[in-house]
Scaffold this active site. Sequence first.
Site, PDB file in Angstrom:
ATOM      1  N   LYS A  46       0.819  -1.223   0.000  1.00  7.10           N
ATOM      2  CA  LYS A  46       0.000   0.000   0.000  1.00  7.10           C
ATOM      3  C   LYS A  46       0.850   1.270   0.000  1.00  7.10           C
ATOM      4  CE  LYS A  46      -1.772  -0.557   4.094  1.00  7.10           C
ATOM      5  NZ  LYS A  46      -1.079  -1.804   4.477  1.00  7.10           N
ATOM      6  N   HIS A  87       9.807   2.316   7.582  1.00 11.21           N
ATOM      7  CA  HIS A  87       8.928   3.112   6.725  1.00 11.21           C
ATOM      8  C   HIS A  87       9.596   4.413   6.291  1.00 11.21           C
ATOM      9  CE1 HIS A  87       5.347   0.623   7.784  1.00 11.21           C
ATOM     10  NE2 HIS A  87       5.046   0.954   6.553  1.00 11.21           N
TER      11      HIS A  87
END
Lengths: 168, 168, 168
Positions: free
Chosen positions: C15, C50
């Site tokens: 995603k 991330h």
Amino acid sequence: MSLVHLILGGARSGKSRHALSICGRMRGPHKFIATAQAYDDEMTERIRQHREERANFWHTIEAPIELARAITSVNDGTVLVDCCTLWLSNVMLAELDIGREADALVESIARAKANVVLVSNEVGSGIVPENRLGRDFRDEQGRLNQRLAEISDTVELVVAGLPLRLKG
Amino acid sequence: MSLVHLILGGARSGKSRHALSICGRMRGPHKFIATAQAYDDEMTERIRQHREERANFWHTIEAPIELARAITSVNDGTVLVDCCTLWLSNVMLAELDIGREADALVESIARAKANVVLVSNEVGSGIVPENRLGRDFRDEQGRLNQRLAEISDTVELVVAGLPLRLKG
Amino acid sequence: MSLVHLILGGARSGKSRHALSICGRMRGPHKFIATAQAYDDEMTERIRQHREERANFWHTIEAPIELARAITSVNDGTVLVDCCTLWLSNVMLAELDIGREADALVESIARAKANVVLVSNEVGSGIVPENRLGRDFRDEQGRLNQRLAEISDTVELVVAGLPLRLKG
């Protein structure tokens, strides 16, 4: 001629609302078969919420276990079954023969005189459940969804309220 | 030229059956690589069921861990790998270096002389698992599926036995 | 005119990477709203990973809870929110009024001057969680995803890094 429309989706994916909208476009009279059984406060509250969500004027048949018989009893119009997952859960908790009950359900749908709109949960896309009951339920639900999809004219997967056509 | 076809889906979504049907449309000879390892009665039963589901005349290679080597050993026709999720689980339980094993697997598929049909589970669409092993497995499976999808010519998601094309 | 683009998917489905690529095709300047909060080592490590994955030159706003305000503060270009699931989790852990917070979030997005790209998890496709908090979270996430999908111009589901268009 009657149609079978299966609506799959995760929890709170908007399946039930989409099913109501699909039924609204099919011929009346409209009947609602509810499979939920209130065995605690949380469930009572969930059932209450679901009742509020659907139009009050629908005729409701309660069928936590005798779902095949309930579907067969409807002779015309459109019947909405919400949902096959709670039914399966009730059948397993009652320790009935799942294979036999599923056979009867599939046959009642295939022979239905009314249009049948079915709501069922997708439960197999998480990690392997830690307990045996969870794994068995997941397997049975997966098998049931495949059988329902096979006899359905239309199958949709609902994600965040948005339907994705899988068949038909 | 050889093709790579990845089939994703939840538990009991009909992935394996769809994979068999895809393989049946590809060139022979057909070989089956099984990654399941029986470590308890439940698993033994699941393996037995899977064996019954596939055609008995297929040549089967057992490769719970040495999957890359098994794929490389097939020189022609089509090979079905069922499934990458059990393989990953075996690699993690054996405490091998996942990164290195995944590299070897991806390379063996990319270089395969046979067509390769891969079955793998979608495991990331439930809530966060309560234990660390579950979270790690979910992450590794997600990463592996992305890598497999990247080198595949065709990717499908199977829901209730119905394939949905994601790539190719 | 500003656009709202919602990207749904399971854990490690790709995603975030897809969201970065979508943002890169939208007008600048690009801003990143991070909702992650490090409350243990595992989470610190996930946040670090991330950060590495996204381009370092993006301006980052940390908004574990005050997400609506952060979105409203961006006056032009494109803002990426990663992700709505961690935000919801933070709101629940802080025992805030979820309904009111969700209303404020939805309103801030609908009125945003910048393009808004939203990342959110699909969490409802596993079996029923064993604990109440898990069930409540699953319900709230499902409801939130439906509301976000409703105000979005484009909605995609990412599976193994591959986007599937659900709307727009």
